[in-house]
Design a protein around this motif. Structure first.
Motif: not given
Length: 232
Positions: A86-101
């Motif tokens: 999830t930390g690696l994914a957070r390097q990419v901006p996504l519209p909603e924070p819950e998307l990483y999980d």
């Protein structure tokens, strides 16, 4: 030469392959009821892939300093595994924070994984011959439901998962556990995997090793079949 009486398989890139990053992102968007422009989905999926955020796919092009230490031990603990990816994914901006999980949760579903074309056939034939079979995986979650959903669990005598033991390949201890589960001496066991370093670590214990190529499923129709020629 010792007769091979048991075969251990790696999971990702050996028996099954994770879905492409784009379908992974689309599924997470659907699950979280988030909309995104098609062209943007393609761009963000490519960025997530470069970041190494999809477990079982490509490794990160660059690991952030803050995650470097955790990356090395990510497969020893379920919390480490989720935190790293999830930390690696957070390097990419996504519209909603819950998307990483949501992305992480998606990759643990059966729908996210596709068996290679010859996986069921080879496992079934080994089972028919009375060869003991097992799975040894560096992973941070329980893959047994995925195997069950694809009808593969019936052919496997054991699953040895790194996070359940706090040990990860190529540590010989993990292979030793798997051989014990099979009830076989390592010299009678063949390890099959796509990572010559991690999976090849079984040779330190005395196991034989058969490499396979980590390719998309449509480009590797019969990569596992040579195993049948190596067993007794």
């Amino acid at each position: 030469m010792t007769t091979i009486k048991g075969v251990l398989f790696d999971f990702s890139g050996t028996l099954l392959r994770i879905e492409p990053a784009e379908s992974w992102l689309r599924a997470a968007l659907t699950a979280s009821r988030t909309t995104m422009d098609d062209a943007e989905i393609v761009r963000r999926a490519a960025a997530l892939e470069r970041a190494g955020a999809l477990p079982g796919a490509t490794s990160p092009t660059e690991i952030p300093d803050a995650l470097a230490d955790l990356w090395k031990i990510r497969d020893r603990d379920a919390r480490h595994h989720r935190a790293v990816y999830t930390g690696l994914a957070r390097q990419v901006p996504l519209p909603e924070p819950e998307l990483y999980d949501a992305l992480y949760d998606r990759h643990m579903t059966a729908a996210a994984w596709q068996p290679y074309p010859d996986t069921a056939e080879v496992l079934a034939e080994l089972h028919r011959r009375g060869i003991r079979t097992g799975l040894v995986s560096n992973i941070g979650w329980d893959l047994r439901p995925v195997l069950r959903a694809h009808g593969l669990d019936r052919y496997l005598d054991t699953c040895v998962l790194s996070y359940e033991h706090g040990i990860q390949k190529p540590d010989p201890q993990l292979f030793a556990l798997a051989c014990q589960e099979l009830g076989l001496d390592p010299s009678a066991v063949l390890m099959v995997g796509d990572d010559r370093t991690a999976d090849g670590g079984a040779t330190a214990l005395g196991c034989a090793f058969q490499p396979v190529d980590h390719l998309p499923v449509d480009r590797r129709p019969d990569g596992l079949r040579p195993v049948l020629d190596l067993v007794g």
